[in-house]
Design a protein around this motif. Structure first.
Motif, PDB file in Angstrom:
ATOM      1  N   GLY A   1     -45.904  24.997  -0.345  1.00 37.95           N
ATOM      2  CA  GLY A   1     -45.626  24.961  -1.770  1.00 37.95           C
ATOM      3  C   GLY A   1     -45.035  26.228  -2.348  1.00 37.95           C
ATOM      4  O   GLY A   1     -44.859  26.323  -3.569  1.00 37.95           O
ATOM      5  N   LYS A   2     -44.721  27.188  -1.495  1.00 37.38           N
ATOM      6  CA  LYS A   2     -44.166  28.449  -1.974  1.00 37.38           C
ATOM      7  C   LYS A   2     -42.807  28.718  -1.339  1.00 37.38           C
ATOM      8  O   LYS A   2     -42.459  28.137  -0.314  1.00 37.38           O
ATOM      9  CB  LYS A   2     -45.132  29.598  -1.663  1.00 37.38           C
ATOM     10  CG  LYS A   2     -46.456  29.510  -2.401  1.00 37.38           C
ATOM     11  CD  LYS A   2     -47.280  30.759  -2.203  1.00 37.38           C
ATOM     12  CE  LYS A   2     -48.568  30.712  -3.006  1.00 37.38           C
ATOM     13  NZ  LYS A   2     -49.379  31.948  -2.845  1.00 37.38           N
TER      14      LYS A   2
ATOM     15  N   ALA B   1     -49.326  31.001   6.697  1.00 41.50           N
ATOM     16  CA  ALA B   1     -47.943  30.586   6.449  1.00 41.50           C
ATOM     17  C   ALA B   1     -47.264  30.313   7.781  1.00 41.50           C
ATOM     18  O   ALA B   1     -47.805  30.625   8.849  1.00 41.50           O
ATOM     19  CB  ALA B   1     -47.173  31.675   5.702  1.00 41.50           C
ATOM     20  N   VAL B   2     -46.075  29.760   7.699  1.00 43.11           N
ATOM     21  CA  VAL B   2     -45.178  29.727   8.855  1.00 43.11           C
ATOM     22  C   VAL B   2     -44.370  31.023   8.819  1.00 43.11           C
ATOM     23  O   VAL B   2     -43.780  31.359   7.793  1.00 43.11           O
ATOM     24  CB  VAL B   2     -44.253  28.509   8.827  1.00 43.11           C
ATOM     25  CG1 VAL B   2     -43.289  28.545  10.010  1.00 43.11           C
ATOM     26  CG2 VAL B   2     -45.066  27.216   8.836  1.00 43.11           C
ATOM     27  N   TYR B   3     -44.362  31.715   9.939  1.00 43.45           N
ATOM     28  CA  TYR B   3     -43.665  32.993  10.028  1.00 43.45           C
ATOM     29  C   TYR B   3     -42.378  32.813  10.821  1.00 43.45           C
ATOM     30  O   TYR B   3     -42.367  32.201  11.894  1.00 43.45           O
ATOM     31  CB  TYR B   3     -44.557  34.026  10.696  1.00 43.45           C
ATOM     32  CG  TYR B   3     -45.619  34.571   9.783  1.00 43.45           C
ATOM     33  CD1 TYR B   3     -46.692  33.780   9.388  1.00 43.45           C
ATOM     34  CD2 TYR B   3     -45.541  35.865   9.270  1.00 43.45           C
ATOM     35  CE1 TYR B   3     -47.663  34.255   8.519  1.00 43.45           C
ATOM     36  CE2 TYR B   3     -46.510  36.360   8.405  1.00 43.45           C
ATOM     37  CZ  TYR B   3     -47.562  35.547   8.035  1.00 43.45           C
ATOM     38  OH  TYR B   3     -48.516  36.028   7.174  1.00 43.45           O
ATOM     39  N   TYR B   4     -41.311  33.370  10.272  1.00 39.86           N
ATOM     40  CA  TYR B   4     -39.984  33.264  10.871  1.00 39.86           C
ATOM     41  C   TYR B   4     -39.419  34.651  11.143  1.00 39.86           C
ATOM     42  O   TYR B   4     -39.586  35.564  10.338  1.00 39.86           O
ATOM     43  CB  TYR B   4     -39.016  32.562   9.927  1.00 39.86           C
ATOM     44  CG  TYR B   4     -39.394  31.175   9.509  1.00 39.86           C
ATOM     45  CD1 TYR B   4     -40.216  30.954   8.405  1.00 39.86           C
ATOM     46  CD2 TYR B   4     -38.908  30.065  10.203  1.00 39.86           C
ATOM     47  CE1 TYR B   4     -40.561  29.677   8.000  1.00 39.86           C
ATOM     48  CE2 TYR B   4     -39.240  28.775   9.805  1.00 39.86           C
ATOM     49  CZ  TYR B   4     -40.066  28.600   8.710  1.00 39.86           C
ATOM     50  OH  TYR B   4     -40.391  27.317   8.320  1.00 39.86           O
TER      51      TYR B   4
END
Length: 124
Positions: A42-43, A92-95
């Motif tokens: 959602g961010k 979070a998902v980290y990229y």
């Protein structure tokens, strides 16, 4: 062109540590400034940390400064993100992403190449 693959994500308790890795192929990593981003549900995606091609300069967003460390090993074509004192809000998902040398590493639009992401979940 460079291909990026992240690894090292997982589930950890608050206060714990994880080290993310971003392995590059297709072109030498020393041709790029590198960044780590994250996106929580959602961010919007936000920059977490960045490092110049030589490793001589790093940037951290305020919320992770003092807890996270970005580093790189150009000989291994790999960038790392050491995450200590993790908090639930770090979930979070980290990229990882690559930008041209000298770009503004604080903004997402500077980055041309992205990995697929790795999930980090911090439980309270």
């Amino acid at each position: 062109q460079v291909q990026l693959v992240e690894s090292g994500g997982g589930l950890v308790q608050a206060g714990g540590s994880l080290r993310l890795s971003c392995a590059a192929s297709g072109r030498t990593l020393s041709s790029y400034d590198m960044g780590w981003f994250r996106q929580a549900p959602g961010k919007e995606r936000e920059v977490v940390a960045a490092i110049r091609w030589s490793g001589s300069s790093q940037y951290y967003t305020d919320s992770v400064a003092g807890r996270f460390t970005i580093s790189r090993d150009n000989a291994k074509n790999t960038v790392y993100l050491q995450m200590n004192s993790l908090k639930p809000k770090d979930t979070a998902v980290y990229y990882c992403a690559a930008s041209r040398i000298g770009a503004n590493v604080k903004i997402e639009t500077s980055y041309n190449y992205w990995g697929q992401g790795t999930q980090v979940t911090v439980s309270s």
